[in-house]
Scaffold this motif. Structure first.
Motif, PDB file in Angstrom:
ATOM      1  N   ARG A  44      -4.726  -1.318   5.114  1.00  0.00           N
ATOM      2  CA  ARG A  44      -5.369  -1.270   6.426  1.00  0.00           C
ATOM      3  C   ARG A  44      -6.853  -1.659   6.345  1.00  0.00           C
ATOM      4  N   CYS A  56      -6.690   8.648   7.076  1.00  0.00           N
ATOM      5  CA  CYS A  56      -5.346   8.351   6.591  1.00  0.00           C
ATOM      6  C   CYS A  56      -5.115   9.137   5.311  1.00  0.00           C
ATOM      7  N   SER A  57      -3.944   8.986   4.752  1.00  0.00           N
ATOM      8  CA  SER A  57      -3.556   9.667   3.531  1.00  0.00           C
ATOM      9  C   SER A  57      -2.750   8.699   2.677  1.00  0.00           C
ATOM     10  N   ALA A  60       0.445   8.121   4.404  1.00  0.00           N
ATOM     11  CA  ALA A  60       0.371   7.181   5.522  1.00  0.00           C
ATOM     12  C   ALA A  60       0.334   5.738   5.021  1.00  0.00           C
ATOM     13  N   LEU A  61      -0.411   5.493   3.947  1.00  0.00           N
ATOM     14  CA  LEU A  61      -0.469   4.144   3.381  1.00  0.00           C
ATOM     15  C   LEU A  61       0.891   3.736   2.817  1.00  0.00           C
ATOM     16  N   ASP A  64       3.076   2.611   5.576  1.00  0.00           N
ATOM     17  CA  ASP A  64       2.873   1.209   5.955  1.00  0.00           C
ATOM     18  C   ASP A  64       3.775   0.289   5.138  1.00  0.00           C
ATOM     19  N   SER A 164     -12.198   1.627   7.620  1.00  0.00           N
ATOM     20  CA  SER A 164     -10.924   1.622   6.893  1.00  0.00           C
ATOM     21  C   SER A 164     -11.147   1.922   5.417  1.00  0.00           C
ATOM     22  N   CYS A 168      -9.580   5.180   3.419  1.00  0.00           N
ATOM     23  CA  CYS A 168      -8.799   5.055   2.183  1.00  0.00           C
ATOM     24  C   CYS A 168      -9.471   5.797   1.034  1.00  0.00           C
TER      25      CYS A 168
END
Length: 245
Positions: A44, A56-57, A60-61, A64, A164, A168
């Motif tokens: 992201r 995010c975590s 979550a990544l 994706d 972003s 991250c």
């Protein structure tokens, strides 16, 4: 979110997903041409992937990546990740059945000391990426490595969406994948770099020691982005690992 991605190589070859380090893009793999169908993607706000507002975590990544695999109709894949990409790979292998073979390069399952991450996040949040760039890139490469390549990766870092990047970075700081290592039951190759000060060999060795089925390699003349400094050596390791069923 479906990340920006490219899928190249023979249609009948196994798909190998390549996960990038924080602050890098699909350019990380530009020297690689293994005999697989290569799925490269950007995290992201990196490269050509859209930024996603808010925190995010690692989960979550990884989500994706699952969404990307679903989008492409890929049920199961090989996966190789560097640093943040490796953390995503560990989560995927521990919590899904989408990865049949795994490679982890210059990565960590946990950072007991959060100081470095806190300081970097604070600096970038206050002053932007430019003041932090030299310090970040100095950890990526050995001092004698090609200045032109170093400059290129620095310029790519400066193009990353700052919110972003921070999201991250906070995900990395806050992660703890130690319990997940026991859940990973797929064959895994773990690669460290002897001159990596971001994820030193002892940190990487801990991952290999905790996995059920793993081999550990230490690449000599390379730092954190060993896939850039020693692509041929790592390609041979990956070909041997992913080329065996």
């Amino acid at each position: 979110m479906i990340p920006h991605h490219t899928l190249t190589g023979p249609d009948d070859a196994p798909v190998l997903v390549l996960g990038n380090a924080l602050g890098t893009t699909t350019e990380l793999w530009r020297e690689f041409s293994p005999p697989f169908r290569l799925l490269r993607f950007d995290h992201r706000g990196h490269g050509l992937s859209n930024a996603v507002p808010g925190p995010c975590s690692i989960e979550a990544l990884a989500g994706d990546v699952v969404e990307l695999l679903d989008h492409l109709g890929l049920r199961q894949v090989y996966y190789c990740g560097v640093s943040l990409g490796g953390m995503v790979g560990m989560w995927l292998a521990a919590h899904t059945d989408r990865v049949s073979r795994l490679a982890l390069v210059c990565t960590a399952a946990w950072y007991p000391d959060k100081t470095m991450w806190d300081e970097r996040i604070s600096l970038i949040r206050s002053l932007g990426m430019e003041p932090a760039a030299d310090g970040i890139v100095s950890r990526w490469f050995t001092p004698s490595f090609s200045p032109a390549v170093v400059s290129h990766f620095r310029s790519e870092l400066l193009k990353v969406d700052v919110p972003s990047y921070l999201a991250c970075a906070e995900a990395i700081r806050d992660m703890d994948l130690r319990a997940d290592l026991a859940k990973i039951d797929v064959p895994t190759v773990v690669i460290a770099a002897a001159q990596d000060h971001a994820t030193p060999p002892d940190v990487v060795r801990h991952i290999a020691d905790e996995l059920r089925d793993s081999d550990l390699y230490i690449v000599g003349d390379a730092a954190h982005l060993a896939v850039v400094e020693a692509p041929r050596t790592i390609s041979v390791i990956l070909d041997g690992h992913f080329g065996t069923d």
